[in-house]
Write an enzyme that holds these catalytic residues in place. Structure first.
Site, PDB file in Angstrom:
ATOM      1  N   PRO A  52     -62.417 -20.408  -0.192  1.00  0.00           N
ATOM      2  CA  PRO A  52     -62.511 -20.825   1.213  1.00  0.00           C
ATOM      3  C   PRO A  52     -63.944 -20.647   1.735  1.00  0.00           C
ATOM      4  O   PRO A  52     -64.622 -19.679   1.362  1.00  0.00           O
ATOM      5  CB  PRO A  52     -61.562 -19.878   1.951  1.00  0.00           C
ATOM      6  CG  PRO A  52     -60.865 -19.073   0.938  1.00  0.00           C
ATOM      7  CD  PRO A  52     -61.503 -19.274  -0.390  1.00  0.00           C
ATOM      8  N   GLY A  67     -66.566 -14.980   3.911  1.00  0.00           N
ATOM      9  CA  GLY A  67     -67.036 -13.720   3.329  1.00  0.00           C
ATOM     10  C   GLY A  67     -66.786 -13.612   1.839  1.00  0.00           C
ATOM     11  O   GLY A  67     -66.896 -12.529   1.268  1.00  0.00           O
ATOM     12  N   LEU A  68     -66.485 -14.742   1.186  1.00  0.00           N
ATOM     13  CA  LEU A  68     -66.196 -14.686  -0.254  1.00  0.00           C
ATOM     14  C   LEU A  68     -67.317 -15.308  -1.092  1.00  0.00           C
ATOM     15  O   LEU A  68     -67.156 -15.527  -2.290  1.00  0.00           O
ATOM     16  CB  LEU A  68     -64.860 -15.382  -0.555  1.00  0.00           C
ATOM     17  CG  LEU A  68     -63.618 -14.693   0.014  1.00  0.00           C
ATOM     18  CD1 LEU A  68     -62.365 -15.521  -0.277  1.00  0.00           C
ATOM     19  CD2 LEU A  68     -63.443 -13.286  -0.552  1.00  0.00           C
ATOM     20  N   GLY A  69     -68.432 -15.598  -0.464  1.00  0.00           N
ATOM     21  CA  GLY A  69     -69.590 -16.092  -1.212  1.00  0.00           C
ATOM     22  C   GLY A  69     -69.458 -17.532  -1.683  1.00  0.00           C
ATOM     23  O   GLY A  69     -70.029 -17.907  -2.704  1.00  0.00           O
ATOM     24  N   SER A  70     -68.719 -18.353  -0.927  1.00  0.00           N
ATOM     25  CA  SER A  70     -68.493 -19.722  -1.398  1.00  0.00           C
ATOM     26  C   SER A  70     -69.805 -20.507  -1.522  1.00  0.00           C
ATOM     27  O   SER A  70     -69.991 -21.263  -2.483  1.00  0.00           O
ATOM     28  CB  SER A  70     -67.481 -20.442  -0.502  1.00  0.00           C
ATOM     29  OG  SER A  70     -68.103 -21.230   0.452  1.00  0.00           O
ATOM     30  N   ALA A  94     -72.853 -19.408  -2.190  1.00  0.00           N
ATOM     31  CA  ALA A  94     -73.606 -18.966  -3.378  1.00  0.00           C
ATOM     32  C   ALA A  94     -72.935 -19.481  -4.646  1.00  0.00           C
ATOM     33  O   ALA A  94     -73.613 -19.874  -5.604  1.00  0.00           O
ATOM     34  CB  ALA A  94     -73.693 -17.439  -3.410  1.00  0.00           C
ATOM     35  N   ALA A  95     -71.597 -19.523  -4.657  1.00  0.00           N
ATOM     36  CA  ALA A  95     -70.886 -19.967  -5.868  1.00  0.00           C
ATOM     37  C   ALA A  95     -71.102 -21.465  -6.099  1.00  0.00           C
ATOM     38  O   ALA A  95     -71.353 -21.896  -7.230  1.00  0.00           O
ATOM     39  CB  ALA A  95     -69.398 -19.647  -5.750  1.00  0.00           C
ATOM     40  N   ASP A 112     -75.003 -11.401  -2.256  1.00  0.00           N
ATOM     41  CA  ASP A 112     -74.052 -12.464  -2.606  1.00  0.00           C
ATOM     42  C   ASP A 112     -74.506 -13.216  -3.857  1.00  0.00           C
ATOM     43  O   ASP A 112     -73.754 -13.341  -4.825  1.00  0.00           O
ATOM     44  CB  ASP A 112     -73.958 -13.496  -1.470  1.00  0.00           C
ATOM     45  CG  ASP A 112     -72.979 -13.083  -0.399  1.00  0.00           C
ATOM     46  OD1 ASP A 112     -72.697 -11.877  -0.296  1.00  0.00           O
ATOM     47  OD2 ASP A 112     -72.500 -13.960   0.346  1.00  0.00           O
TER      48      ASP A 112
HETATM   49  O1  PMV Z   1     -71.605 -13.851   2.882  1.00  0.00           O
HETATM   50  P1  PMV Z   1     -70.821 -12.719   3.391  1.00  0.00           P
HETATM   51  O2  PMV Z   1     -70.049 -13.048   4.626  1.00  0.00           O
HETATM   52  O3  PMV Z   1     -70.027 -12.051   2.324  1.00  0.00           O
HETATM   53  O4  PMV Z   1     -71.829 -11.584   3.899  1.00  0.00           O
HETATM   54  C1  PMV Z   1     -72.738 -10.972   3.069  1.00  0.00           C
HETATM   55  C2  PMV Z   1     -72.910  -9.553   3.392  1.00  0.00           C
HETATM   56  C3  PMV Z   1     -73.784  -9.174   4.591  1.00  0.00           C
HETATM   57  O5  PMV Z   1     -74.167  -7.828   4.325  1.00  0.00           O
HETATM   58  C4  PMV Z   1     -73.006  -9.228   5.874  1.00  0.00           C
HETATM   59  C5  PMV Z   1     -75.025 -10.040   4.724  1.00  0.00           C
HETATM   60  C6  PMV Z   1     -76.049  -9.846   3.615  1.00  0.00           C
HETATM   61  O6  PMV Z   1     -76.923 -10.707   3.513  1.00  0.00           O
HETATM   62  O7  PMV Z   1     -75.994  -8.852   2.880  1.00  0.00           O
END
Ligand code: PMV
Length: 309
Positions: free
Chosen positions: A97, A101-104, A106-107, A148
């Protein structure tokens, strides 16, 4: 046809504080992935990226300035490899999704970069790939710590201090983690920006909270290294409480955390940027099913179980 992929990720401890230089622990979710499928194109067709999930299709031209993350990633890879766009079609699809917050992001970037390099007859080292994906993460996040892209590219649990200083992390016993999705999309850039505003308004007060998260991470690292899952669970809850004080949790995340704890999880917390997105719960084989059911009952739109080892 070849398939390239990259995993989603969770942050076990330390999000937000990691932006200010404290350590954090993150892990990939191997069974939840983004995919890039390469198909050879006709001579002269150039490079086309087809994003299956959103239904859009883009041509990549090195000269064009296009405001699109996928095109920007492809351009970065081509410039890095110093090659012209190949005649190829790359299809992208993802089970992760977005903005949760699951790194979509970057993946998808990682899968695309791997596929594109292969279309050019080259491979990127993990260091190169990590650098390229980080550059793109800046577009999504503003001031990303780099955690991430690092966990997604290296696909191993990591103890992350900063972009130059991270190492594989191994818990003594595998961690059973239930992940609950609030279904609410929340851009990390906003929650990170809000913490920055809080910090600027009260540097000392916020510094204390960030340090408290740093202590949780360090204690959790030691607990996990000796297989003390009870302490590791308590530290998740402590970490969540400080994130609440930093205003990055939400009613929905708190409700899921409460539900998981009520169903016997050893610990639970929000994971990632917060304000929506996902939470995680540390469970045992005995509590896993109950926690999963409790999360669904409390409104989680999706629940996954993963093992961190
Ligand atoms: O991409 P997210 O939502 O998993 O956030 C990454 C983690 C944070 O610490 C909130 C941001 C960061 O750049 O480290």
């Amino acid at each position: 046809m070849s398939i390239y992929s990259a995993p989603a990720k969770i942050i076990l401890y330390g999000e937000h504080a990691v932006v200010y230089g404290t350590a954090a622990i993150a892990a990939p979710i191997p069974d939840l992935r983004a995919f890039a499928i390469t198909r050879s194109g006709e001579a002269g067709q150039g490079l086309v990226i087809r994003a299956i999930d959103s239904g859009h299709e883009l041509s990549v031209d090195l000269a064009a300035e296009v405001d699109d993350a996928l095109v920007e990633m492809a351009q970065r890879v081509l410039r890095h490899l110093n090659v012209e766009p190949p005649d190829a079609l790359i299809e992208l699809r993802s089970d992760i999704p977005i903005a949760s917050g699951l790194g979509s992001g970057a993946a998808i970037s990682t899968a695309l970069a791997r596929a594109l390099a292969a279309c050019c007859g080259q491979t990127l080292s993990r260091e190169e790939l990590n650098g390229l994906v980080y550059a793109l993460e800046r577009r999504h996040h503003g001031t990303p710590s780099g955690i991430d892209n690092t966990v997604v590219v290296y696909e191993t649990p990591i103890l992350f201090r900063n972009r130059e200083d991270f190492e594989p992390f191994r818990a003594r016993t595998p961690l059973r983690i239930v992940i609950g999705d609030t279904g609410i999309h929340a851009p990390t850039k906003e929650s990170v920006g809000d913490v920055r505003r809080l910090y600027n308004a009260d540097p000392q007060g916020i510094e204390r909270k960030l340090r408290a998260i740093g202590v949780c991470v360090e204690s959790a690292r030691r607990a996990l290294e000796i297989g003390d899952l009870v302490s590791a669970g308590h530290l998740m809850v402590e970490n969540h409480m400080v994130l609440r004080e930093l205003t990055v949790s939400s009613i929905e995340l708190d409700r899921l955390v409460e539900a998981a704890l009520g169903a016997g999880a050893l610990g639970a917390k929000m994971s990632g940027g917060g304000r929506g997105g996902n939470m995680i719960a540390l469970v045992t084989a005995e509590t896993e099913e109950g926690v999963r059911a409790a999360l669904e009952e409390a409104g989680a739109v999706r629940v996954w179980v993963t093992e961190v080892r």
